[in-house]
Design a protein around this motif. Structure first.
Motif, short mmCIF file in Angstrom:
data_model
loop_
_atom_site.label_atom_id
_atom_site.label_comp_id
_atom_site.label_asym_id
_atom_site.label_seq_id
_atom_site.Cartn_x
_atom_site.Cartn_y
_atom_site.Cartn_z
N ALA A 171 23.68 -24.62 -5.15
CA ALA A 171 22.81 -23.89 -6.08
C ALA A 171 21.51 -24.65 -6.25
CB ALA A 171 23.51 -23.69 -7.42
N LEU A 172 20.52 -23.95 -6.71
CA LEU A 172 19.25 -24.57 -7.06
C LEU A 172 19.36 -25.16 -8.46
CD1 LEU A 172 16.14 -24.72 -6.08
CD2 LEU A 172 15.80 -22.90 -7.76
N LEU A 173 18.96 -26.43 -8.63
CA LEU A 173 18.91 -26.99 -9.97
C LEU A 173 17.64 -26.44 -10.62
CD1 LEU A 173 19.75 -30.65 -10.98
CD2 LEU A 173 18.26 -29.14 -12.30
N LEU A 174 17.82 -25.42 -11.42
CA LEU A 174 16.68 -24.68 -11.97
C LEU A 174 15.92 -25.50 -13.00
CD1 LEU A 174 15.33 -21.92 -11.67
CD2 LEU A 174 16.79 -21.07 -13.52
N ARG A 175 16.63 -26.03 -13.98
CA ARG A 175 15.98 -26.84 -15.01
C ARG A 175 17.02 -27.60 -15.83
NH1 ARG A 175 15.49 -21.54 -16.28
NH2 ARG A 175 16.59 -20.79 -18.13
N VAL A 176 16.55 -28.68 -16.46
CA VAL A 176 17.36 -29.44 -17.40
C VAL A 176 16.80 -29.15 -18.79
CG1 VAL A 176 18.16 -31.71 -18.13
CG2 VAL A 176 17.80 -31.24 -15.69
N VAL A 177 17.64 -28.60 -19.65
CA VAL A 177 17.20 -28.14 -20.96
C VAL A 177 17.69 -29.09 -22.05
CG1 VAL A 177 17.21 -26.22 -22.61
CG2 VAL A 177 17.29 -25.76 -20.15
N ARG A 178 16.78 -29.50 -22.92
CA ARG A 178 17.17 -30.33 -24.07
C ARG A 178 17.74 -29.43 -25.15
NH1 ARG A 178 15.49 -35.93 -26.03
NH2 ARG A 178 17.12 -36.18 -27.56
N LYS A 179 18.95 -29.70 -25.55
CA LYS A 179 19.58 -28.90 -26.60
C LYS A 179 20.01 -29.82 -27.73
CE LYS A 179 21.93 -25.28 -25.52
NZ LYS A 179 23.03 -24.39 -25.10
N ARG A 180 20.28 -29.23 -28.85
CA ARG A 180 20.72 -30.03 -30.00
C ARG A 180 22.00 -30.77 -29.63
NH1 ARG A 180 21.76 -27.78 -36.18
NH2 ARG A 180 22.03 -29.83 -37.15
N GLY A 181 21.93 -32.07 -29.71
CA GLY A 181 23.10 -32.89 -29.41
C GLY A 181 23.26 -33.26 -27.95
N GLY A 182 22.27 -32.88 -27.11
CA GLY A 182 22.40 -33.27 -25.71
C GLY A 182 21.52 -32.47 -24.78
N TYR A 183 21.99 -32.31 -23.56
CA TYR A 183 21.24 -31.63 -22.52
C TYR A 183 22.13 -30.59 -21.84
CZ TYR A 183 17.78 -35.38 -22.80
OH TYR A 183 16.82 -36.27 -23.23
N GLU A 184 21.48 -29.65 -21.16
CA GLU A 184 22.21 -28.66 -20.36
C GLU A 184 21.47 -28.46 -19.05
OE1 GLU A 184 24.58 -24.80 -21.58
OE2 GLU A 184 22.43 -24.35 -21.48
N ILE A 185 22.22 -28.51 -17.95
CA ILE A 185 21.64 -28.30 -16.63
C ILE A 185 21.92 -26.86 -16.21
CG2 ILE A 185 21.76 -28.93 -14.18
CD1 ILE A 185 22.47 -31.76 -15.06
N ILE A 186 20.84 -26.12 -15.91
CA ILE A 186 20.97 -24.72 -15.51
C ILE A 186 20.80 -24.60 -14.00
CG2 ILE A 186 20.12 -22.37 -15.87
CD1 ILE A 186 21.21 -23.66 -18.40
N LEU A 187 21.75 -23.93 -13.37
CA LEU A 187 21.72 -23.71 -11.92
C LEU A 187 21.37 -22.25 -11.61
CD1 LEU A 187 25.02 -25.56 -10.91
CD2 LEU A 187 22.71 -26.53 -11.10
N SER A 188 20.95 -22.00 -10.37
CA SER A 188 20.66 -20.63 -9.95
C SER A 188 20.95 -20.45 -8.47
CB SER A 188 19.19 -20.28 -10.22
OG SER A 188 18.88 -18.99 -9.71
#
Length: 323
Positions: A153-170
């Motif tokens: 998958a493409l690593l679309l973006r790394v998102v800063r969220k409350r309490g940590g991070y989330e990696i979004i794939l596409s």
């Protein structure tokens, strides 16, 4: 005390392989939490480590108020924080480090294993050091995944969220196809062939507009490969997505003709003001030009940047007579 804290930061950073700034952030957070517990403070507390002292502030209504703490009390709080809160904050810092490493991989292809299929059909994907999410909207519609499946998958973006991070794939983003082409075709990676635009209907069809720096080179033949040897594995990776490779040209009429292939275009009328193109095709080729569910003409619109109106030869002539 500051010197001892600095040494602690350096030592932990070296042992854990974590940047000193993240260790310092964890230590300051732990001192702040310990201070709040010790003083029973409900407001936010901020800690600053200067070269020669530790400063503690209460944050209230957007302003900082220095907290009066004697050195002996601060020593006790810091010692408590280092033993209790610091370990928890350090775990958070280590997790943050692992996610920050993946920020550098944004826009690149990653490999992972499906660990969970959520109720909303989002996938939780194990990338080795961290978990990522392949949302349902970023999945190729015809694909079905189960726990244990390996995927690219493409690593679309790394998102800063409350309490940590989330990696979004596409797997649906045009750049996923772009990166697959770069990996399969050396001339693209080396810059001899340039991808100008990509339009996709994931899992169904894609159009890729290309050109070569060397006018003697046929970019379409290079990208497609001998008997489709380059395109075939990419199409397979994309669940059979058909990939049309189109050679760029400044002639809009010719570009539209190429973008609608394999449908034969017999006549073209261009309206530069409206950026609109009317094309004529044999009546029995209308469905081929338009494509299943209008996909072919939709992608042609996107790849050329012009609105393309497909007409039968008869209707094209009738409209010409009215003008």
């Amino acid at each position: 005390m500051v010197k001892s804290l600095r040494k602690l930061i350096e030592q932990v950073a070296k042992e854990k392989g974590i940047p000193e700034w993240l260790v310092e952030k964890a230590l300051k957070n732990s001192i702040a939490l310990a201070t709040k517990k010790d003083r029973k403070i409900k407001d936010r507390v901020e800690v600053e480590l200067t070269d020669d002292e530790v400063k503690v502030y209460i944050l209230r209504k957007g302003e900082k108020f220095p907290l009066d703490i004697v050195p002996e009390e601060l020593d006790r709080i810091a010692a408590y924080a280092a033993k209790e809160e610091f370990l928890r904050e350090l775990e958070k810092a280590d997790e943050e480090r692992r996610y920050l490493e993946f920020i550098e991989l944004e826009g690149e292809i990653v490999l992972g294993i499906v660990r969970k299929v959520a109720e909303n059909e989002d996938l939780i994907v194990d990338l080795g050091k961290v978990m990522a999410v392949l949302p349902k909207r970023e999945q190729i519609p015809k694909e079905v995944y189960k726990v244990g499946d390996r995927l690219k998958a493409l690593l679309l973006r790394v998102v800063r969220k409350r309490g940590g991070y989330e990696i979004i794939l596409s797997r649906t983003h045009p750049n996923f196809l772009r990166k697959l082409l770069e990996a399969e075709v050396p001339e693209i990676k080396e810059g001899e062939v340039e991808i100008l635009n990509i339009a996709r209907e994931p899992g169904e069809r894609a159009k890729v507009l290309v050109r070569s720096k060397d006018t003697r080179m046929d970019p379409v033949a290079v990208v497609v490969g001998l008997r489709g040897s380059n395109i075939a594995p990419i199409s397979k990776e994309l669940s059979g997505e058909r990939i049309d490779v189109i050679k760029d040209t400044d002639n809009i009429e010719e570009l539209v003709r190429r973008s609608l292939a394999p449908a034969p275009v017999t006549d073209v009328r261009v309206d530069p003001k409206l950026k609109r193109v009317e094309v004529a095709v044999p009546k029995d080729k209308l469905s081929l030009a338009i494509g299943k569910r209008g996909i072919n003409v939709k992608l042609a619109n996107k790849i050329t940047g012009w609105y393309i109106d497909i007409l039968s030869e008869e209707d094209f002539k009738k409209i010409s007579q009215l003008k």
